[in-house]
Design an enzyme around this catalytic site. Structure first.
Site, PDB file in Angstrom:
ATOM      1  N   SER A   1       0.845  -1.220  -0.102  1.00 20.41           N
ATOM      2  CA  SER A   1       0.002  -0.122   0.018  1.00 20.41           C
ATOM      3  C   SER A   1       0.813   1.277   0.127  1.00 20.41           C
ATOM      4  O   SER A   1       1.840   1.347  -0.649  1.00 20.41           O
ATOM      5  CB  SER A   1      -1.044  -0.137   1.244  1.00 20.41           C
ATOM      6  OG  SER A   1      -2.092   0.980   1.170  1.00 20.41           O
TER       7      SER A   1
ATOM      8  N   ASP B   1      -5.381  -3.536  -2.509  1.00 19.28           N
ATOM      9  CA  ASP B   1      -4.449  -3.333  -1.395  1.00 19.28           C
ATOM     10  C   ASP B   1      -3.514  -4.594  -0.949  1.00 19.28           C
ATOM     11  O   ASP B   1      -4.243  -5.421  -0.671  1.00 19.28           O
ATOM     12  CB  ASP B   1      -5.176  -2.532  -0.378  1.00 19.28           C
ATOM     13  CG  ASP B   1      -4.131  -1.793   0.384  1.00 19.28           C
ATOM     14  OD1 ASP B   1      -3.392  -2.278   1.008  1.00 19.28           O
ATOM     15  OD2 ASP B   1      -4.401  -0.712   0.715  1.00 19.28           O
TER      16      ASP B   1
END
Length: 314
Positions: free
Chosen positions: A40, A154
């Protein structure tokens, strides 16, 4: 034989700017970084360092204001995410360029999640910006990123602090940064940090929001209203005290709870050699405009670990 050092930079939205401080601490101490991994926001910082662009990133994030953050939100009628992500991708290409991962001076890996299989995906080749775009795709907020027939989201969903890919790349010593170690159960702080007024103070109202920030926020909402999207925007991003948290708060906090549990389990089964835990509970998930505070806290937290790290290297 010289031991190779790798950094595993974890997920955590705006708190991720503290990764810049961690890297600065290592460089100032003369400790080379041989491998970089990120999930991320950690993928953005790790990739920027690997490409030699940490200084431009540092300069850019320190100038971010709340109005800039709003400008990056290409909010759309919900399809598979609220934000398309093309604006931020284009901007990153402009300030960081877009080298191929396999040609970077420092080996790099971004962690993403295959939306169909739930499996962890390590991106080790191709466009750097595309790899970062895939890794930051928080479900429900960013649309998934399509790559090689996969829909990627993510990386923090499966590996919030990516120690394992860092070891697999060849690191003898892995320094992991957990951005979320102190945030569960803490009261949420909402603040919009913007320039002070001419009297040298922020002129905060009873809610802790400066009048300058209120004016910018109101101007944005007025523009959004003219485009017919005001109700949608309020429902997504603004907390309504009488109706509970906003849609963004619900999604982001739910992911945070899940990531906290996964992080604890992953760190038990694959512990790093050095675990850095900046104290970042006071910085909200979307407060990307508080880079100065986050960076300094990251440096402070890494500085505390330097004596132990030097012993390992010796």
């Amino acid at each position: 034989m010289t031991k190779k050092v790798g950094i595993a930079l974890g997920s955590g939205s705006a708190r991720g700017w503290s990764h810049i401080g961690v890297i600065r601490s290592l460089l100032e101490a003369g400790i080379p970084i041989d491998y970089t991994c990120g999930a991320s926001i950690g993928a953005l910082v790790a990739g920027s360092y690997a490409a030699g662009f940490l200084d431009p990133l540092n300069r850019w994030v320190r100038k971010l204001s709340w109005s800039h953050i709003i400008g990056f939100m290409d909010v759309m009628i919900p399809r598979s995410g609220l934000v398309e992500g093309e604006k931020i991708s284009g901007y990153l290409r402009g300030i960081l360029s877009d080298p191929r991962i396999e040609e970077l001076p420092v080996p790099f890996s971004a962690v993403a999640t295959d939306l169909k299989t739930g499996k962890e995906v390590w991106i080790r080749e191709g466009s750097l910006i595309d790899a970062v775009r895939a890794s930051i795709s928080l479900p429900g907020i960013f649309t998934p990123y399509g790559r090689n027939g996969q829909w990627l989201v993510d990386g923090g969903l499966v590996n919030p602090v990516p120690v394992s890919p860092c070891r697999a790349m060849g690191a003898d010593i892995v320094i992991a940064v957990n951005l979320n170690s102190d945030i569960m159960g803490k009261p949420k702080v909402r603040r919009m940090a913007d320039p002070p007024n001419n009297n040298g103070n922020n002129g905060n109202n009873k809610n802790g929001i400066s009048s300058w920030a209120q004016g910018r926020w109101a101007a944005f909402l007025n523009q959004t209203a003219q485009q017919g999207n005001l109700t949608l925007f309020r429902q997504i991003f603004q907390e309504q005290s009488e109706r509970g948290p906003s849609l963004f708060d619900v999604m982001a906090t739910s992911v945070k709870i899940m990531q906290d549990a996964i992080t604890r389990q992953r760190l038990l089964t694959d512990p790093p050699d050095v675990l850095v835990k900046p104290k970042l509970a006071h910085i909200g998930l979307m407060e990307f405009n508080r880079a100065d505070e986050a960076i300094e806290e990251g440096k402070r937290a890494m500085d505390l670990q330097l004596p132990m790290l030097r012993d390992m290297l010796d």
